[in-house]
Design an enzyme around this catalytic site. Structure first.
Site, short mmCIF file in Angstrom:
data_model
loop_
_atom_site.label_atom_id
_atom_site.label_comp_id
_atom_site.label_asym_id
_atom_site.label_seq_id
_atom_site.Cartn_x
_atom_site.Cartn_y
_atom_site.Cartn_z
N SER A 161 18.02 5.10 2.15
CA SER A 161 19.08 4.38 2.87
C SER A 161 18.56 3.58 4.05
CB SER A 161 20.16 5.38 3.35
OG SER A 161 19.55 6.47 4.01
N ASP B 160 21.36 16.08 -0.99
CA ASP B 160 20.60 16.76 0.06
C ASP B 160 19.34 17.35 -0.57
OD1 ASP B 160 19.59 18.38 2.03
OD2 ASP B 160 21.50 19.40 2.45
N SER C 37 2.10 12.16 7.08
CA SER C 37 2.01 11.50 8.39
C SER C 37 0.62 11.69 8.96
CB SER C 37 3.03 12.11 9.35
OG SER C 37 2.83 11.63 10.64
N TYR D 236 7.06 19.64 12.57
CA TYR D 236 6.87 18.41 11.78
C TYR D 236 5.44 18.32 11.24
CZ TYR D 236 6.97 13.34 10.82
OH TYR D 236 6.90 12.10 10.23
N ALA E 155 3.33 20.75 10.74
CA ALA E 155 3.12 21.78 9.71
C ALA E 155 3.71 21.32 8.38
CB ALA E 155 3.76 23.10 10.15
N LYS F 72 4.13 18.27 7.34
CA LYS F 72 3.37 17.14 6.78
C LYS F 72 1.98 17.57 6.30
CE LYS F 72 6.51 13.96 7.23
NZ LYS F 72 7.12 13.34 6.05
N ILE G 53 5.33 3.81 13.01
CA ILE G 53 6.06 2.76 12.27
C ILE G 53 7.43 2.54 12.92
CG2 ILE G 53 6.87 2.04 9.97
CD1 ILE G 53 3.81 2.67 10.08
P1 NDP Z 1 14.35 7.36 8.98
O1 NDP Z 1 14.87 8.36 9.96
O2 NDP Z 1 14.52 5.92 9.27
O3 NDP Z 1 15.01 7.65 7.52
C1 NDP Z 1 15.00 8.95 7.00
C2 NDP Z 1 15.57 8.93 5.61
O4 NDP Z 1 15.55 10.26 5.08
C3 NDP Z 1 17.03 8.49 5.56
O5 NDP Z 1 17.24 7.77 4.39
C4 NDP Z 1 17.80 9.81 5.52
O6 NDP Z 1 19.10 9.71 4.98
C5 NDP Z 1 16.87 10.63 4.62
N1 NDP Z 1 17.08 12.06 4.74
C6 NDP Z 1 16.92 12.85 5.83
N2 NDP Z 1 17.24 14.12 5.54
C7 NDP Z 1 17.60 14.16 4.24
C8 NDP Z 1 18.06 15.17 3.36
N3 NDP Z 1 18.19 16.45 3.76
N4 NDP Z 1 18.36 14.82 2.09
C9 NDP Z 1 18.24 13.55 1.67
N5 NDP Z 1 17.81 12.53 2.45
C10 NDP Z 1 17.51 12.84 3.73
O7 NDP Z 1 12.83 7.75 8.76
P2 NDP Z 1 11.53 6.84 8.48
O8 NDP Z 1 11.86 5.75 7.54
O9 NDP Z 1 10.88 6.55 9.76
O10 NDP Z 1 10.61 7.93 7.76
C11 NDP Z 1 10.46 8.03 6.35
C12 NDP Z 1 9.36 9.03 6.07
O11 NDP Z 1 8.15 8.57 6.67
C13 NDP Z 1 9.62 10.42 6.63
O12 NDP Z 1 9.14 11.40 5.74
C14 NDP Z 1 8.81 10.43 7.90
O13 NDP Z 1 8.44 11.74 8.28
C15 NDP Z 1 7.60 9.60 7.49
N6 NDP Z 1 6.86 9.02 8.59
C16 NDP Z 1 7.46 8.14 9.47
C17 NDP Z 1 6.73 7.61 10.52
C18 NDP Z 1 7.32 6.66 11.51
O14 NDP Z 1 6.61 6.32 12.49
N7 NDP Z 1 8.54 6.19 11.35
C19 NDP Z 1 5.32 7.97 10.71
C20 NDP Z 1 4.79 8.88 9.73
C21 NDP Z 1 5.55 9.37 8.71
P3 NDP Z 1 20.36 9.29 5.93
O15 NDP Z 1 20.18 7.81 6.19
O16 NDP Z 1 21.57 9.59 5.11
O17 NDP Z 1 20.25 10.10 7.16
#
Ligand code: NDP
Length: 249
Positions: A15, A64, A143, A156, A158, A160, A189
């Site tokens: 999303s 979820d 990450s 977090y 742990a 990753k 990012i």
């Molecule tokens: P965002 O917070 O922008 O988006 C997170 C996404 O995960 C959303 O689509 C959210 O859905 C979904 N989500 C969260 N919990 C659940 C759940 N229980 N079930 C289904 N969907 C879920 O995160 P980012 O785009 O920044 O991060 C994406 C990935 O990259 C993550 O794994 C993050 O740890 C990793 N990452 C990000 C970094 C950064 O600097 N941004 C750096 C390193 C790694 P909804 O919109 O409905 O909440």
């Protein structure tokens, strides 16, 4: 009737942020994208619209990842509709930061249940259909801090680091069926996840990045697409860092 000429891609957390960029990177007439989200219905509809604008199809479903039953039903729906799953991107993730001594059990559990157990549920659900079709590409979004550690993010980090162990084990288990399992490790990012940081905190992180800037979700998506490609078929169990030179292994 499933159309077996279409490449079927499943992205968790599509999303927003990196997940949406991944959906868009795969978008095109030859692909059908299924993504899930936790609660952001409007944002999910926007991802669907943006993918359609690129001539592709994306279906967003509220699922979820911490629920094995919901994940299994989601993957069953995908297989019933398309007859196959070519790519799984385990991207959904959350943070609940805090110093170790003050960290609540609930914050530990939420982060590990979403980032690690959620990825395990999805990987487990796609493994059978991928084994049957003798092809698959699984990409886990870990990450940089899963490798380096980070004060205030023990839960977090742990989760990753665990995801890297899961990646390497699954890679060994599934290799004989021509299924690759790799991880992409983003650094800092620009997404909602990092938006809450103060300008001062962002500035001090950027100072430590050799490229002197944060990365974009599109730059992470490009690494995901590489692992998903036909050409990357002999690469498995690897971690690709996308971090502007902050860390190299
Ligand atoms: P965002 O917070 O922008 O988006 C997170 C996404 O995960 C959303 O689509 C959210 O859905 C979904 N989500 C969260 N919990 C659940 C759940 N229980 N079930 C289904 N969907 C879920 O995160 P980012 O785009 O920044 O991060 C994406 C990935 O990259 C993550 O794994 C993050 O740890 C990793 N990452 C990000 C970094 C950064 O600097 N941004 C750096 C390193 C790694 P909804 O919109 O409905 O909440």
């Amino acid at each position: 009737m499933p159309d077996t000429n279409v490449r079927c891609i499943v992205v968790t957390g599509g999303s927003r942020g990196i997940g949406r960029a991944v959906c868009l990177a795969f978008a095109g007439p030859g692909s059908r994208i299924y993504f899930n989200y936790a609660s952001s219905e409007k944002a999910a509809q926007e991802t669907e619209r943006l993918v359609a604008e690129k001539g592709g199809t994306a279906v967003g479903v509220r699922v979820d990842v911490t629920s094995e039953a919901e994940v299994a039903a989601f993957i069953k729906k995908v297989v019933d509709e398309t007859g196959r799953i070519d790519v799984l991107v385990n991207n959904a993730g959350v943070t609940r930061d805090g110093l170790l001594v003050r960290m609540k059990e609930a914050d530990w559990d939420t982060v590990n249940d979403t980032n690690l157990k959620g990825a395990f549920f999805c990987l487990k659900a796609v493994a059978r259909p991928m084994m049957k079709q003798r092809f698959g590409r699984i990409i886990n979004i870990t990450s940089l801090v899963g490798v380096t550690g980070n004060a205030g993010q023990a839960n977090y980090c742990a989760s990753k680091a665990g995801l890297i162990g899961l990646t390497r084990s699954a890679a060994r288990e599934l290799a004989s069926r021509q299924i690759t399992v790799n991880a992409v490790a983003p650094g800092f990012i620009d997404t909602d996840m990092t938006a809450d940081l103060t300008e001062e905190a962002k500035g001090s992180i950027v100072e430590q990045i050799p490229m002197q800037r944060s990365g974009t979700p599109q730059e992470v998506a490009a690494a995901v697409c590489f692992f998903a490609s036909e050409e990357a078929g002999y690469i498995t169990g690897q971690v690709l860092h996308v971090n502007g030179g902050m860390f190299t292994s």
